[in-house]
Design a protein around this motif. Structure first.
Motif, short mmCIF file in Angstrom:
data_model
loop_
_atom_site.label_atom_id
_atom_site.label_comp_id
_atom_site.label_asym_id
_atom_site.label_seq_id
_atom_site.Cartn_x
_atom_site.Cartn_y
_atom_site.Cartn_z
N ILE A 51 -5.45 -0.35 -7.15
CA ILE A 51 -4.84 0.93 -7.47
C ILE A 51 -3.53 0.69 -8.22
O ILE A 51 -2.84 -0.30 -7.96
N PRO A 52 -3.16 1.59 -9.15
CA PRO A 52 -1.91 1.42 -9.90
C PRO A 52 -0.73 1.96 -9.09
O PRO A 52 -0.22 3.03 -9.33
N SER A 53 -0.31 1.20 -8.09
CA SER A 53 0.76 1.65 -7.21
C SER A 53 1.49 0.44 -6.65
O SER A 53 1.03 -0.69 -6.77
N VAL A 54 2.62 0.69 -6.02
CA VAL A 54 3.34 -0.38 -5.34
C VAL A 54 2.64 -0.62 -4.01
O VAL A 54 2.41 0.31 -3.24
N VAL A 55 2.28 -1.86 -3.75
CA VAL A 55 1.56 -2.21 -2.53
C VAL A 55 2.34 -3.29 -1.81
O VAL A 55 2.77 -4.27 -2.41
N TYR A 56 2.53 -3.11 -0.51
CA TYR A 56 3.24 -4.08 0.32
C TYR A 56 2.28 -4.67 1.34
O TYR A 56 1.38 -4.00 1.83
N ASP A 57 2.50 -5.91 1.69
CA ASP A 57 1.72 -6.58 2.73
C ASP A 57 2.27 -6.14 4.09
O ASP A 57 3.41 -6.47 4.45
N ALA A 58 1.48 -5.39 4.85
CA ALA A 58 1.94 -4.80 6.12
C ALA A 58 2.36 -5.87 7.13
O ALA A 58 3.36 -5.71 7.83
N ARG A 59 1.63 -6.96 7.22
CA ARG A 59 1.97 -8.03 8.16
C ARG A 59 3.33 -8.62 7.79
O ARG A 59 4.17 -8.85 8.65
N PHE A 60 3.56 -8.86 6.49
CA PHE A 60 4.84 -9.41 6.03
C PHE A 60 5.99 -8.46 6.38
O PHE A 60 7.03 -8.88 6.89
N ILE A 61 5.81 -7.16 6.11
CA ILE A 61 6.86 -6.18 6.38
C ILE A 61 7.15 -6.12 7.88
O ILE A 61 8.31 -6.16 8.31
N CYS A 62 6.11 -6.04 8.69
CA CYS A 62 6.31 -5.95 10.14
C CYS A 62 7.01 -7.20 10.67
O CYS A 62 7.95 -7.11 11.45
N ASN A 63 6.57 -8.37 10.23
CA ASN A 63 7.22 -9.60 10.67
C ASN A 63 8.66 -9.68 10.19
O ASN A 63 9.53 -10.18 10.89
N SER A 64 8.94 -9.20 8.98
CA SER A 64 10.30 -9.24 8.44
C SER A 64 11.26 -8.35 9.23
O SER A 64 12.34 -8.77 9.61
N ILE A 65 10.87 -7.08 9.47
CA ILE A 65 11.76 -6.20 10.22
C ILE A 65 11.67 -6.46 11.72
O ILE A 65 12.58 -6.15 12.45
N GLY A 66 10.59 -7.06 12.15
CA GLY A 66 10.43 -7.37 13.57
C GLY A 66 11.54 -8.26 14.09
O GLY A 66 12.10 -8.03 15.15
N ALA A 67 11.86 -9.29 13.33
CA ALA A 67 12.91 -10.21 13.74
C ALA A 67 14.26 -9.52 13.81
O ALA A 67 15.05 -9.74 14.72
N LYS A 68 14.53 -8.63 12.86
CA LYS A 68 15.83 -7.96 12.81
C LYS A 68 15.98 -6.89 13.88
O LYS A 68 17.03 -6.74 14.49
#
Length: 78
Positions: A51-68
């Motif tokens: 799809i022509p949209s911004v796509v984020y990897d959910a596991r990466f995002i969760c792990n990134s904010i999870g630590a913080k």
């Protein structure tokens, strides 16, 4: 001086991620503000969508904010 404390929770169920966050600020000057409600819809895909949209990897995002924010990322049982 002001201090802000934040807590967040998140979980994965099937192809969806659900999360909440809350922040509380202490100190500083009292400034009248308006309140608002806001929401976001997160759509999860199994694999990279075409799809022509911004796509984020959910596991990466969760792990990134999870630590913080102390969020534990859960994986749905198959």
């Amino acid at each position: 001086m002001t201090q802000t404390y934040s807590t967040a929770n998140g979980s994965v169920a099937g192809n969806s991620f659900y999360g909440t966050a809350h922040s509380t600020t202490y100190g500083g000057a009292m400034i009248p503000t308006s309140t608002y409600d806001d929401s976001i819809t997160i759509v999860a895909f199994n694999g990279q969508p075409n799809i022509p949209s911004v796509v984020y990897d959910a596991r990466f995002i969760c792990n990134s904010i999870g630590a913080k924010y102390g969020v534990t990322c859960l994986t749905a049982q198959k």
